[in-house]
Design a protein around this motif. Structure first.
Motif, PDB file in Angstrom:
ATOM      1  N   TRP A 102       0.848  -1.183   0.000  1.00  0.00           N
ATOM      2  CA  TRP A 102       0.000   0.000   0.000  1.00  0.00           C
ATOM      3  C   TRP A 102       0.887   1.238   0.000  1.00  0.00           C
ATOM      4  CZ3 TRP A 102      -5.266  -1.284   0.246  1.00  0.00           C
ATOM      5  CH2 TRP A 102      -5.545  -2.590   0.642  1.00  0.00           C
ATOM      6  N   ILE A 126      -4.553   8.463   2.988  1.00  0.00           N
ATOM      7  CA  ILE A 126      -5.257   7.281   2.500  1.00  0.00           C
ATOM      8  C   ILE A 126      -4.236   6.426   1.761  1.00  0.00           C
ATOM      9  CG2 ILE A 126      -7.044   6.424   0.938  1.00  0.00           C
ATOM     10  CD1 ILE A 126      -8.580   9.009   1.459  1.00  0.00           C
ATOM     11  N   VAL A 128      -3.316   3.535  -0.764  1.00  0.00           N
ATOM     12  CA  VAL A 128      -3.903   2.915  -1.950  1.00  0.00           C
ATOM     13  C   VAL A 128      -3.114   1.655  -2.280  1.00  0.00           C
ATOM     14  CG1 VAL A 128      -4.408   3.249  -4.400  1.00  0.00           C
ATOM     15  CG2 VAL A 128      -4.641   5.167  -2.802  1.00  0.00           C
ATOM     16  N   TRP A 142      -8.512   0.815  -0.594  1.00  0.00           N
ATOM     17  CA  TRP A 142      -7.927   1.833   0.267  1.00  0.00           C
ATOM     18  C   TRP A 142      -7.831   1.331   1.698  1.00  0.00           C
ATOM     19  CZ3 TRP A 142     -12.004   6.134  -1.106  1.00  0.00           C
ATOM     20  CH2 TRP A 142     -11.846   6.519  -2.439  1.00  0.00           C
TER      21      TRP A 142
END
Length: 232
Positions: A102, A126, A128, A142
């Motif tokens: 991520w 956030i 991703v 997310w």
């Protein structure tokens, strides 16, 4: 979020009738809902700084009362009081046992502008998914902070007849309670949440999959740990 149809007139906290445009000028008793309606008084203030200590010494207090957060060599600071620390080494994170990677995401606010705006909510980045999950067109995955827990969000916005602009609107206007953060929704593949935390990133936080809902479980349902045995 757009797939939800919120009930008209729902509220948790309500002021007396007023013609004021400025919240700070509203006077009188408020009504609060916590299973029944009761009266309460509120105190609130603007998030203005008076000196650098109001910025946690992680930024400078400007003449207009706004904290200008530092961006240092290995760390940048987020939040109205520069209270959240984003370390460079946490720009990309990896799940311990699921081979998932991520990363934070930066975007441009308009044509010709640099992609330097952090994708964030509740003053946290956030994350991703960039590796390990399917890359079908329209899918999004997310890790998003809800104010008390991190949550996995995943789905296909095209299947819901949404655009990327709609998704951006969701992030800017996101509210964990009103958007049903911990309830099953039409755009969730499944529901995964973390332990309650105030940490600046999902690193070092235990995660759970919600496997069932019902009155016999806790407020978020039956939580099945995703950590391997013996891991904290």
């Amino acid at each position: 979020f757009l797939p939800f149809k919120k009930k008209s007139g729902t509220w948790l906290l309500r002021s007396p009738e007023t013609k004021e445009y400025d919240l700070l000028n509203v006077e009188g008793e408020w009504n609060i809902w916590f299973g029944l309606i009761d009266a309460t008084y509120l105190t609130y203030s603007c998030t203005e700084c008076n000196d650098d200590t109001d910025c946690n010494l992680n930024g400078e207090c400007s003449v207009d009362g706004e904290c200008k957060c530092y961006v240092e060599e290995e760390t940048s600071y987020l939040g109205p009081n520069c209270e959240v620390k984003l370390k460079d080494k946490c720009h990309t994170i990896v799940a311990d046992s699921m081979n998932l990677t991520w990363s934070i995401y930066r975007f441009s606010q308009g044509p010709g502008l640099p992609a330097d705006t952090l994708f964030e909510v509740y003053n946290r980045p956030i994350y991703v998914n960039v590796e390990g999950l399917p890359t079908e067109e329209g899918h999004f995955y997310w890790l998003l902070y809800t104010g008390s827990r991190w949550k996995y969000y995943g789905g296909n916005y095209q299947a819901l007849n949404l655009t990327e602009m709609d998704v951006g609107f969701f992030v800017v206007n996101y509210h964990a309670f009103w958007d049903g953060a911990f309830s099953p929704t039409p755009y969730d593949d499944f529901v995964i949440i973390s332990d309650p935390t105030n940490e600046d990133s999902p690193v070092g936080v235990d995660w759970f999959q919600v496997t069932a809902w019902g009155d016999q479980f806790g407020p978020f349902g039956a939580l099945t740990p995703l950590q391997e045995d013996g891991m904290g």
